[in-house]
Design a protein around this motif. Sequence first.
Motif, short mmCIF file in Angstrom:
data_model
loop_
_atom_site.label_atom_id
_atom_site.label_comp_id
_atom_site.label_asym_id
_atom_site.label_seq_id
_atom_site.Cartn_x
_atom_site.Cartn_y
_atom_site.Cartn_z
N ARG A 71 0.84 -1.20 0.00
CA ARG A 71 0.00 0.00 0.00
C ARG A 71 0.87 1.25 0.00
N LYS A 72 0.43 2.24 -0.76
CA LYS A 72 1.16 3.50 -0.80
C LYS A 72 0.85 4.34 0.44
N PRO A 73 1.83 5.01 1.00
CA PRO A 73 1.56 5.92 2.13
C PRO A 73 0.61 7.03 1.71
N ARG A 74 -0.17 7.49 2.67
CA ARG A 74 -1.11 8.58 2.42
C ARG A 74 -0.79 9.74 3.36
N ASP A 75 -0.99 10.95 2.86
CA ASP A 75 -0.78 12.14 3.67
C ASP A 75 -2.02 12.41 4.52
N VAL A 76 -1.84 12.52 5.82
CA VAL A 76 -2.93 12.89 6.73
C VAL A 76 -2.38 13.94 7.69
N THR A 77 -3.27 14.57 8.44
CA THR A 77 -2.85 15.59 9.39
C THR A 77 -3.41 15.28 10.77
N ILE A 78 -2.54 15.24 11.75
CA ILE A 78 -2.94 15.07 13.15
C ILE A 78 -2.94 16.45 13.79
N HIS A 79 -4.11 17.03 13.93
CA HIS A 79 -4.22 18.40 14.45
C HIS A 79 -3.93 18.46 15.95
N GLU A 80 -4.42 17.47 16.67
CA GLU A 80 -4.18 17.41 18.12
C GLU A 80 -3.93 15.97 18.52
N LEU A 81 -3.00 15.77 19.45
CA LEU A 81 -2.68 14.44 19.96
C LEU A 81 -2.27 14.61 21.40
N VAL A 82 -3.15 14.21 22.32
CA VAL A 82 -2.97 14.51 23.73
C VAL A 82 -3.01 13.23 24.56
N LEU A 83 -2.04 13.07 25.46
CA LEU A 83 -2.04 11.94 26.39
C LEU A 83 -3.05 12.20 27.50
N ILE A 84 -4.02 11.30 27.64
CA ILE A 84 -5.08 11.45 28.64
C ILE A 84 -4.79 10.59 29.87
N ASP A 85 -4.26 9.39 29.63
CA ASP A 85 -4.02 8.47 30.73
C ASP A 85 -2.90 7.50 30.34
N LYS A 86 -2.23 6.97 31.36
CA LYS A 86 -1.14 6.02 31.14
C LYS A 86 -1.18 4.98 32.25
N THR A 87 -1.06 3.71 31.86
CA THR A 87 -0.89 2.64 32.84
C THR A 87 0.47 1.99 32.58
N GLU A 88 0.71 0.89 33.25
CA GLU A 88 1.99 0.21 33.06
C GLU A 88 2.16 -0.32 31.64
N ASP A 89 1.03 -0.58 30.95
CA ASP A 89 1.15 -1.16 29.61
C ASP A 89 0.12 -0.62 28.62
N SER A 90 -0.38 0.59 28.85
CA SER A 90 -1.33 1.18 27.90
C SER A 90 -1.28 2.69 27.98
N ILE A 91 -1.72 3.33 26.92
CA ILE A 91 -1.87 4.78 26.89
C ILE A 91 -3.21 5.12 26.26
N THR A 92 -3.86 6.14 26.81
CA THR A 92 -5.13 6.62 26.26
C THR A 92 -4.90 8.02 25.72
N LEU A 93 -5.37 8.24 24.50
CA LEU A 93 -5.09 9.47 23.77
C LEU A 93 -6.36 10.12 23.26
N ASP A 94 -6.34 11.45 23.16
CA ASP A 94 -7.34 12.20 22.42
C ASP A 94 -6.70 12.64 21.10
N VAL A 95 -7.42 12.40 20.01
CA VAL A 95 -6.89 12.68 18.67
C VAL A 95 -7.90 13.51 17.90
N ARG A 96 -7.42 14.58 17.27
CA ARG A 96 -8.24 15.30 16.27
C ARG A 96 -7.45 15.27 14.97
N CYS A 97 -8.10 14.78 13.92
CA CYS A 97 -7.35 14.47 12.71
C CYS A 97 -8.15 14.78 11.45
N SER A 98 -7.46 14.75 10.33
CA SER A 98 -8.08 14.99 9.03
C SER A 98 -8.75 13.72 8.53
N LYS A 99 -9.49 13.85 7.43
CA LYS A 99 -10.10 12.69 6.81
C LYS A 99 -9.00 11.71 6.37
N GLY A 100 -9.37 10.44 6.31
CA GLY A 100 -8.43 9.43 5.84
C GLY A 100 -7.46 8.91 6.88
#
Length: 310
Positions: A147-176
């Motif tokens: 598959r060919k790479p596609r251009d996308v935009t991550i407008h916001e990427l915020v760490l909300i929570d972290k455990t010993e083996d996981s992370i929870t994120l808030d993401v605002r992004c473009s289509k695709g």
Amino acid sequence: MARRKGNDVDGILLLDKPLGRSSNNALQKVRYLFQAKKAGHTGSLDPLATGVLPVCFGQASKVTPYLLDADKSYRCTAQLGVTTTTGDKEGDVLQEREVTGFNEQDVEAVLATFRGAIEQVPPMYSALKHNGQPLYKLARQGIDIKRKPRDVTIHELVLIDKTEDSITLDVRCSKGTYIRTLAQDIGEALGFGAHLSMLRRTHVSPFNCDKLYTIEDIEQLAETGKLEEALLPIDTALQELPSLNLSEEETKLLRNGIKVKKADTPDSDMIRLYNQNNTFIGIGRQSKNDNDEIQIAPRRMMNTHEPLSE
């Protein structure tokens, strides 16, 4: 009065898609409850995902292309240390790695590299097609397509929570943007690998998504004959476009496919159009004629119907 099957329903429902249902299954359920002739959704969610799924009834289907291009927001959890065939918890395990000794600063340093314009390789388990075949069908046969790479935009990427083996994120992004791929790539950048264990779409632009309707909500409204309460007007999907009011004669001409000359129009290629009664009638495209006069051409005209009778 009971609603007849095949009603002319026009409007937009912000459905809270439940866990475990496909987007199409959820769509067909609410279409049945509305007894609507025509309905479609904008931007499917995997069965694993929950959250905002705009459902466009009747004439609202004409604004679907504008919603497919809209920015979207998600909350997701990446389970670190385990990669899967599908990139989420429904897939078979590909590899397991020990997750040790990472902190919030490590995560923030990685997240910084994913903000802004990035390239993503779409996952094999996706609806993208290769020679007419959805990639996920080929993946189930054990076939891997480059598959060919596609251009996308991550407008916001915020760490909300972290455990010993996981992370929870808030993401605002473009289509695709594929959130599964984002979670996998972040996991690899941290050195552990990852798969998506939770995904909820929290917002679709330009709607106010504070109020969503579950299927159970719609069932209750159907029982009380108040389904219209759940529907947004069609033009709420186009609030980012400037508006223009027309005279009765101009409205008539545009409805017949004829361009109208109009001075003092908003500085925009696409415009929301309203008639003399301030009723939304469609989308116009602005241009200039050979005499350098501004004119409005019909782009997507609406032919809405009366609300459902109770």
